[in-house]
Enzyme design. Structure first.
Site, short mmCIF file in Angstrom:
data_model
loop_
_atom_site.label_atom_id
_atom_site.label_comp_id
_atom_site.label_asym_id
_atom_site.label_seq_id
_atom_site.Cartn_x
_atom_site.Cartn_y
_atom_site.Cartn_z
N LYS A 166 32.83 1.97 20.36
CA LYS A 166 32.15 3.21 19.96
C LYS A 166 30.64 3.07 20.11
O LYS A 166 29.96 4.00 20.52
CB LYS A 166 32.49 3.57 18.51
CG LYS A 166 33.88 4.17 18.36
CD LYS A 166 34.07 4.81 17.00
CE LYS A 166 35.45 5.40 16.89
NZ LYS A 166 35.78 5.83 15.53
N LYS A 213 43.14 5.04 26.13
CA LYS A 213 43.95 5.54 25.02
C LYS A 213 43.79 7.05 24.86
O LYS A 213 42.68 7.57 25.02
CB LYS A 213 43.47 4.83 23.75
CG LYS A 213 44.30 5.04 22.52
CD LYS A 213 43.61 4.47 21.30
CE LYS A 213 42.43 5.31 20.87
NZ LYS A 213 41.85 4.98 19.57
N LYS A 234 41.85 11.67 19.89
CA LYS A 234 41.72 13.03 19.38
C LYS A 234 40.29 13.53 19.46
O LYS A 234 40.04 14.71 19.35
CB LYS A 234 42.27 13.15 17.97
CG LYS A 234 41.65 12.24 16.92
CD LYS A 234 42.23 12.60 15.56
CE LYS A 234 42.66 11.43 14.72
NZ LYS A 234 41.60 10.55 14.25
P1 TYM Z 1 42.73 7.35 13.51
O1 TYM Z 1 42.41 8.56 12.71
O2 TYM Z 1 41.90 7.06 14.69
O3 TYM Z 1 44.23 7.40 14.01
C1 TYM Z 1 45.29 7.68 13.12
C2 TYM Z 1 46.50 6.82 13.47
O4 TYM Z 1 46.97 7.13 14.79
C3 TYM Z 1 47.04 5.94 15.57
N1 TYM Z 1 46.68 6.29 16.95
C4 TYM Z 1 47.47 6.10 18.02
N2 TYM Z 1 48.70 5.56 18.14
C5 TYM Z 1 49.24 5.51 19.40
N3 TYM Z 1 48.61 5.97 20.49
C6 TYM Z 1 47.38 6.52 20.42
N4 TYM Z 1 46.77 6.98 21.50
C7 TYM Z 1 46.75 6.60 19.13
N5 TYM Z 1 45.57 7.08 18.70
C8 TYM Z 1 45.54 6.87 17.37
C9 TYM Z 1 46.03 5.01 14.94
O5 TYM Z 1 46.30 3.66 15.25
C10 TYM Z 1 46.18 5.32 13.47
O6 TYM Z 1 47.28 4.62 12.92
N6 TYM Z 1 40.68 3.77 10.64
C11 TYM Z 1 41.85 4.61 10.85
C12 TYM Z 1 42.18 5.47 9.65
C13 TYM Z 1 42.29 4.74 8.37
C14 TYM Z 1 43.40 4.01 7.91
C15 TYM Z 1 43.06 3.57 6.60
C16 TYM Z 1 44.62 3.68 8.47
C17 TYM Z 1 41.33 4.74 7.39
N7 TYM Z 1 41.81 4.04 6.31
C18 TYM Z 1 43.92 2.80 5.84
C19 TYM Z 1 45.48 2.89 7.70
C20 TYM Z 1 45.15 2.47 6.41
C21 TYM Z 1 41.61 5.53 12.04
O7 TYM Z 1 40.50 5.78 12.40
O8 TYM Z 1 42.77 6.08 12.56
#
Ligand code: TYM
Length: 337
Positions: A116, A198, A201
């Site tokens: 990032k 990847k 969103k």
């Molecule tokens: P975030 O918001 O980027 O994504 C949410 C979840 O979706 C998964 N993900 C994917 N899985 C497969 N293919 C993809 N292209 C893809 N893009 C996203 C991510 O791995 C995630 O599981 N830091 C985290 C959010 C968070 C969190 C937590 C997660 C904050 N606190 C505590 C677990 C426990 C995040 O930015 O996910």
């Protein structure tokens, strides 16, 4: 279950951009599967979203929209604690304590931060750098045993484990050391236009992603125009050139719960065009009820607020208990309430 007590699952999603089928296949599908056998906490991590600039009005809207999408994909608010991260004060408070235990070197190694912050024009603030500590706090605050996430969050869960072990060693056993739950297939869904990156969103552009609440015509168009290769066979094979068809097979397999080998057999003698057409129908069929339910829920803000009040109140009780234990262990004088 141990001693009749359910193990704890926790996860979160940032309310940035539109949730994609990557988020669904990599994480939310597991959220739904796990809801019956575990105590579950699923958050919308709005504080994490602030690590990049957000339009305040849009952020509020998207936060509620993610809660609506949690329910729309099948999370039952009576079975799960659904809440917004900023509604529970302990997350940021624990972040301070854990931040005092986390090395700058450990944070500098996080690949997501490196990615990032190396983007041209990226605004690199302290929050973006310390974000994994907030995520560790989210998890450790509730003694989560398991954390369902996609591949890209694995390193953050590993850091969380290291922080928990460090705290437990220094101050005596306090935190459960959590384990990630990462799907064997679909942990990294790729961008439809650039299958070596990847599906995200929040990247700008967006023609390579499919949002859970996209219009069905857009969904079908994006699947049909997904980048593949000049080959003919529907086969899951290695190599960058085959990344496009591999990704489409993974999406198809996960949305229909069909093994890839069965799909390969089904499409023997057929071309990419037939395959994409079928996949477009499947994705539209899967997403249409999710979109409709989401839209209905967004018209019923009172209901969403009731769900959130209940979720936050249960989470806040747990958070206070853990936080006062942590404060005591590190040597802070207990406040008299
Ligand atoms: P975030 O918001 O980027 O994504 C949410 C979840 O979706 C998964 N993900 C994917 N899985 C497969 N293919 C993809 N292209 C893809 N893009 C996203 C991510 O791995 C995630 O599981 N830091 C985290 C959010 C968070 C969190 C937590 C997660 C904050 N606190 C505590 C677990 C426990 C995040 O930015 O996910």
């Amino acid at each position: 279950m141990e001693n009749g007590k359910k193990k704890i699952i926790l996860s979160g999603i940032q309310p940035t951009g539109q949730l994609t089928i990557g988020n669904y296949i990599g994480a939310m599908k597991n959220f739904v599967r796990l809801q019956n056998d575990y105590e579950t906490l699923y958050m919308v991590v709005d504080l994490h979203a602030l690590t990049v600039p957000q339009d305040p009005k849009e952020l509020r809207h998207k936060t509620l929209s993610v809660i609506a999408q949690y329910i729309a994909v099948g999370l039952d608010p009576d079975k799960n604690n659904l809440f917004i991260q900023s509604h529970v004060t302990g997350h940021t408070e624990l972040t301070w304590i854990l931040g005092c235990l986390t090395g700058l070197g450990e944070l500098s190694r996080m690949t997501q931060f490196k990615d990032k912050s190396s983007k041209p024009g990226a605004s690199i603030n302290a929050g973006l750098f310390t974000y994994p500590i907030l995520m560790a706090s989210d998890i450790l605050l509730y003694n989560a045993d398991f954390v369902p996430v996609g591949e890209d969050q694995k390193q953050h869960v590993e850091l969380t484990r290291d922080i928990a072990v460090k705290f437990n060693y220094r101050y005596s056993d306090t935190f459960t050391v959590p384990e990630p739950i990462i799907p064997k297939s679909g942990a990294r869904i790729m961008d439809l236009q650039n299958p070596l990156a990847k599906m995200s969103k929040s990247d700008t552009g967006g023609t390579g992603r499919i949002a859970l609440i996209d219009d069905p015509n857009i969904v079908a168009k994006r699947i049909k125009s997904a980048v593949t290769d000049s080959g003919m066979e529907i086969k899951f094979s290695e190599g960058d050139e085959k990344a496009g068809i591999r990704n489409l097979l993974t999406i198809y397999s996960n949305l229909t719960d069909t093994p890839v080998s069965e799909l390969e057999d089904k499409y023997i003698g057929k071309g990419y065009g037939d395959f994409k057409k079928d996949l477009a129908d499947i994705v539209v069929e899967k997403l249409t009820p999710i979109r409709n339910k989401h839209d209905d829920l967004m018209k019923n803000k009172d209901y969403l607020e009731t769900v959130l009040r209940k979720g936050a109140s249960a989470a806040q009780d747990k958070a206070w208990r853990m936080l006062s234990k942590v404060y005591r262990k590190v040597g802070l004088v207990q406040a008299s309430r």
